[in-house]
Design a protein around this motif. Structure first.
Motif, PDB file in Angstrom:
ATOM      1  N   ALA A  62       9.432  12.737  -3.769  1.00 15.96           N
ATOM      2  CA  ALA A  62      10.483  13.620  -4.283  1.00 15.96           C
ATOM      3  C   ALA A  62      11.874  13.020  -4.122  1.00 15.96           C
ATOM      4  N   LEU A  63      12.009  11.974  -3.290  1.00 15.55           N
ATOM      5  CA  LEU A  63      13.296  11.309  -3.117  1.00 15.55           C
ATOM      6  C   LEU A  63      13.640  10.394  -4.289  1.00 15.55           C
ATOM      7  N   ILE A  64      12.632  10.073  -5.109  1.00 21.81           N
ATOM      8  CA  ILE A  64      12.869   9.178  -6.245  1.00 21.81           C
ATOM      9  C   ILE A  64      13.395   9.994  -7.421  1.00 21.81           C
ATOM     10  N   THR A  65      14.591   9.675  -7.856  1.00 25.26           N
ATOM     11  CA  THR A  65      15.213  10.379  -8.978  1.00 25.26           C
ATOM     12  C   THR A  65      15.563   9.371 -10.067  1.00 25.26           C
ATOM     13  N   ASP A  66      16.300   9.818 -11.069  1.00 24.33           N
ATOM     14  CA  ASP A  66      16.723   8.931 -12.148  1.00 24.33           C
ATOM     15  C   ASP A  66      17.917   8.058 -11.762  1.00 24.33           C
ATOM     16  N   LYS A  72      12.181   0.487  -2.244  1.00 22.82           N
ATOM     17  CA  LYS A  72      13.238   0.796  -1.281  1.00 22.82           C
ATOM     18  C   LYS A  72      12.708   1.704  -0.168  1.00 22.82           C
ATOM     19  N   LEU A  73      11.927   2.698  -0.542  1.00 23.87           N
ATOM     20  CA  LEU A  73      11.399   3.630   0.450  1.00 23.87           C
ATOM     21  C   LEU A  73      10.347   2.971   1.331  1.00 23.87           C
ATOM     22  N   ALA A  74       9.454   2.196   0.726  1.00 25.24           N
ATOM     23  CA  ALA A  74       8.401   1.541   1.500  1.00 25.24           C
ATOM     24  C   ALA A  74       8.978   0.541   2.493  1.00 25.24           C
ATOM     25  N   TYR A  75       9.940  -0.251   2.043  1.00 27.50           N
ATOM     26  CA  TYR A  75      10.538  -1.255   2.922  1.00 27.50           C
ATOM     27  C   TYR A  75      11.417  -0.621   4.004  1.00 27.50           C
ATOM     28  N   ALA A  76      11.990   0.540   3.734  1.00 26.16           N
ATOM     29  CA  ALA A  76      12.725   1.249   4.791  1.00 26.16           C
ATOM     30  C   ALA A  76      11.774   1.620   5.921  1.00 26.16           C
ATOM     31  N   ASP A  77      10.570   2.049   5.577  1.00 28.59           N
ATOM     32  CA  ASP A  77       9.565   2.349   6.598  1.00 28.59           C
ATOM     33  C   ASP A  77       9.117   1.089   7.332  1.00 28.59           C
ATOM     34  N   ARG A  78       9.061  -0.020   6.619  1.00 29.50           N
ATOM     35  CA  ARG A  78       8.736  -1.283   7.287  1.00 29.50           C
ATOM     36  C   ARG A  78       9.697  -1.531   8.438  1.00 29.50           C
ATOM     37  N   GLU A  79      10.983  -1.334   8.174  1.00 27.41           N
ATOM     38  CA  GLU A  79      11.987  -1.581   9.209  1.00 27.41           C
ATOM     39  C   GLU A  79      11.799  -0.666  10.406  1.00 27.41           C
ATOM     40  N   LEU A 134       0.830  -1.200   0.000  1.00 28.95           N
ATOM     41  CA  LEU A 134       0.000   0.000   0.000  1.00 28.95           C
ATOM     42  C   LEU A 134       0.870   1.257   0.000  1.00 28.95           C
ATOM     43  N   GLN A 135       1.962   1.231   0.749  1.00 32.92           N
ATOM     44  CA  GLN A 135       2.859   2.388   0.757  1.00 32.92           C
ATOM     45  C   GLN A 135       3.505   2.609  -0.608  1.00 32.92           C
ATOM     46  N   ALA A 136       3.901   1.522  -1.256  1.00 32.84           N
ATOM     47  CA  ALA A 136       4.498   1.655  -2.591  1.00 32.84           C
ATOM     48  C   ALA A 136       3.484   2.225  -3.579  1.00 32.84           C
ATOM     49  N   LEU A 137       2.249   1.776  -3.503  1.00 31.85           N
ATOM     50  CA  LEU A 137       1.206   2.309  -4.386  1.00 31.85           C
ATOM     51  C   LEU A 137       0.954   3.790  -4.097  1.00 31.85           C
ATOM     52  N   ALA A 138       0.975   4.160  -2.824  1.00 36.65           N
ATOM     53  CA  ALA A 138       0.782   5.571  -2.476  1.00 36.65           C
ATOM     54  C   ALA A 138       1.887   6.436  -3.078  1.00 36.65           C
ATOM     55  N   LEU A 139       3.110   5.939  -3.094  1.00 35.31           N
ATOM     56  CA  LEU A 139       4.213   6.652  -3.731  1.00 35.31           C
ATOM     57  C   LEU A 139       4.021   6.733  -5.243  1.00 35.31           C
ATOM     58  N   LEU A 140       3.587   5.625  -5.839  1.00 34.70           N
ATOM     59  CA  LEU A 140       3.523   5.539  -7.302  1.00 34.70           C
ATOM     60  C   LEU A 140       2.300   6.245  -7.888  1.00 34.70           C
ATOM     61  N   ARG A 141       1.353   6.644  -7.040  1.00 33.55           N
ATOM     62  CA  ARG A 141       0.200   7.405  -7.538  1.00 33.55           C
ATOM     63  C   ARG A 141       0.636   8.678  -8.249  1.00 33.55           C
ATOM     64  N   ARG A 188      16.456   4.809   3.676  1.00 32.60           N
ATOM     65  CA  ARG A 188      15.891   6.109   4.020  1.00 32.60           C
ATOM     66  C   ARG A 188      14.469   5.998   4.568  1.00 32.60           C
ATOM     67  N   PRO A 189      14.314   5.536   5.822  1.00 37.62           N
ATOM     68  CA  PRO A 189      12.974   5.587   6.410  1.00 37.62           C
ATOM     69  C   PRO A 189      12.565   7.027   6.652  1.00 37.62           C
ATOM     70  N   GLY A 190      11.260   7.293   6.550  1.00 41.12           N
ATOM     71  CA  GLY A 190      10.788   8.623   6.912  1.00 41.12           C
ATOM     72  C   GLY A 190      10.852   8.808   8.417  1.00 41.12           C
TER      73      GLY A 190
END
Length: 595
Positions: free
Chosen positions: A351-355, A317-324, A287-294, A362-364
């Motif tokens: 905004a942390l996702i770049t090319d 990577k970002l969603a699983y960092a929050d999992r931890e 769900l977190q990954a989908l929220a990012l990808l929206r 990087r957990p929030g």
């Protein structure tokens, strides 16, 4: 998009069953043919999988289920995840000289939850008898089944260890001292006798529900719990720490626990609503990954191209960092899921996702959780970096000595839907309990032996499991059941499948057959809890140009052989009642059936 697939998408209107073993799928379909519903079929399929894929799950394991009861218009989670025993304290494990819980052996055991989870769902939502759903598993345990080559290879790799350290396992898995050859008929007469005795004791009661309740008592307060308790009183066995340890589970722990129902955690995405477990499992990472990808135009991307792989990997990577940093049993830890799924939070994270591929974990950092995040990062750093990754053995190129998981998805003609991911109690986890024909689980390895973390060990606490079945609703209509084995990779592969269905118009089989990928950038949930920063594993069928493009973005690319990643299955019900199902061709085991 039109493409060729390895096999057809199964279609019908009566019922569909898909699972990680062809015999188990056939068992489930036979229950539907007998007049049972999806809940009856799921229980029979689940018990069959314990016999057919013993390197991946067993009767002493754990079970999350997400289901939809069409008649009641009710969607619920069955929590068949047993908690840590009363004696499972950080102080005790530290006194044993441990700084991590071993990945196998008796100290890694929590209360077995799968049996009660299946029985709870059967009692309240099924229609057939206990005998109806247990007889297929008893048949294959007693009369034999063609042992999978992977099971044979797993036993061969552990034969010497079993003989030296776990003699009860040697007796069961190497009967008469002879290694079972691939595809030979393999029997587990002790397990058949256990289920037969349980069934006979239960049938001394009259009435379907009373018999199911009697079976629950047999397992948790009767002869099975008593046998486990007696064994654990004196057993002291070798585990992954390199030393022998006694367990802390007791018959009293088992007697005081039962499976339960919960509401799923849901979030919306492009007209769909996805339902997952609460954060005692890793399911919310999807769900977190989908929220990012929206915030990205996924539809414009090639679903098997490097831009798609890069974007999805960076979101994971970002969603699983929050999992931890945040996930754990909500009965013990405050898990701020509302904030983690909020648009404000995800806009900043997006905004942390770049090319360029990230190599940082990087957990929030949410207000009030600063110390928790800092402590989590210290634990991750202490666990260290791996050069090879730590997995469950879903993929053919990995070690045969680690356990894994199975999965099933079922939809019946009435619109009932079940998605279940049974696991634990695999033959590699701990010695066979004498006289029962099965072993206990190793789920406690998900806990940290450090105070103050959401996944710190505590008596009565559920481990943060990786088991993560899925249901999805399209425009509020129950539509899709899907999932896969694979430990930390489960929600990663499910995410790719779901995105390809939502954005690219693929059918279930087409979406499953496309090249798969995942990252081990974040810490593994399994002993020894290490990670590979910047890593992504991709099936080579994606093509050399795509692999080169990923390397150019900075990814540490590991190329997997074709058809070696993931074991996805999925079932779907269209608005007009048409049923669909599909299963991965990878490992040549999973099959979808239906009519």
């Amino acid at each position: 998009m039109t493409m060729f697939t390895t096999r057809p998408e199964i279609k019908g209107t009566f019922g569909v069953v898909t699972s990680t073993h062809w015999i188990a799928s056939a068992v489930g379909m036979s229950i539907l043919e007998k007049g049972g519903n999806a809940f009856d079929a799921a229980v029979a399929t689940g018990f069959a999988l314990q016999v057919l894929e013993p390197h991946l799950n067993g009767p002493g394991g754990d079970l999350p289920v997400i289901f939809h009861n069409a008649e009641r218009n009710e969607t619920r989670v069955v929590c068949g995840q047993g908690p840590a025993p009363a004696g499972a304290t950080i102080a005790h494990y530290r006194s044993e000289g441990l700084d991590q819980i071993p990945g196998n052996g008796l100290l890694a055991t929590v209360i077995p939850g799968a049996f009660d989870g299946w029985m709870l769902m059967l009692r309240d939502h099924g229609t057939l008898s206990l005998r109806d759903v247990l007889e297929p598993a008893i048949h294959y345990a007693e009369h034999g089944h063609p042992i999978l080559p992977r099971v044979s290879a797993t036993i061969a790799g552990l034969k010497d260890f079993f003989e030296t350290e776990w003699p009860t396992s040697h007796e069961t898995w190497v009967p008469g001292g002879v290694l079972p050859e691939a595809d030979s008929l393999f029997k587990n007469p002790a397990l058949a006798a256990t289920w037969t005795r349980l069934l006979n004791e239960a049938e001394t009661k009259s009435g379907r529900e009373n018999q199911i309740e009697a079976a629950r008592d047999c397992f948790y307060r009767g002869f099975i719990a008593e046998t486990i308790g007696r064994y654990l009183e004196s057993a002291e066995v070798m585990d992954a720490s390199g030393a022998r340890h006694k367990g802390v589970l007791t018959a009293e722990d088992m007697a005081g626990w039962s499976a339960s129902y919960e509401d799923p955690l849901t979030d919306d995405y492009h007209g769909w609503t996805v339902a997952k477990t609460q954060p005692w499992g890793q399911g919310p990472v999807l769900l977190q990954a989908l929220a990012l990808l929206r915030g990205f135009d996924i539809t414009s991307l090639d679903p098997a191209g490097p831009e798609f792989v890069h974007l999805v990997t960076e979101a994971m990577k970002l969603a699983y960092a929050d999992r931890e940093a945040y996930y754990g049993d909500p009965l013990f830890a405050q898990v701020p899921m509302d904030q983690l799924l909020s648009e404000d939070y995800n806009a900043a994270r997006r905004a942390l996702i770049t090319d360029t591929a990230s190599f940082d974990l990087r957990p929030g950092v949410l207000p009030g959780f600063e110390a928790q995040v800092q402590k989590t990062m210290a634990q991750v750093e202490a666990a260290g970096i791996s050069s090879t990754g730590v997995y469950e053995p879903t993929m053919a190129h990995l070690s045969e000595k680690r356990g894994d998981t199975v999965h099933l998805d079922i939809i019946d003609r009435w619109g009932n839907m079940v998605s279940a991911t049974p696991s634990g109690g695999w033959l590699q986890s701990s010695p066979i309990v004498p006289g029962l024909g099965f072993c206990l689980n190793s789920r406690a390895q998900m806990f940290w032996l450090e105070e103050g973390l959401p996944s710190s060990l505590a008596p009565g606490k559920r481990p943060r499991t990786t088991l993560t079945p899925s249901l999805a609703f399209h425009e509020c209509r129950p539509t899709l059941a899907f999932g896969t084995p694979g430990g930390d990779q489960q929600d990663q592969w499910q995410l790719s499948l779901f995105l390809r269905l939502v954005h690219h118009g693929l059918n279930l089989q087409e979406a499953i057959d496309l090249p798969l990928f995942h990252t081990t950038h974040f810490p593994s949930s399994f002993y020894p809890r290490q990670r590979q920063p910047g890593h992504v594993m991709v099936e080579e069928t994606i093509g050399e140009a795509a692999l080169a493009a990923l390397r150019a973005k900075g990814h540490s690319v590991e190329v997997a052989e074709p058809w070696t990643i993931g074991r996805l299955t999925a079932a779907q019900r269209d608005a007009n009642g048409l049923l669909r199902a599909a299963a991965t061709p990878r490992l040549m085991q999973a099959y979808a059936v239906g009519r």
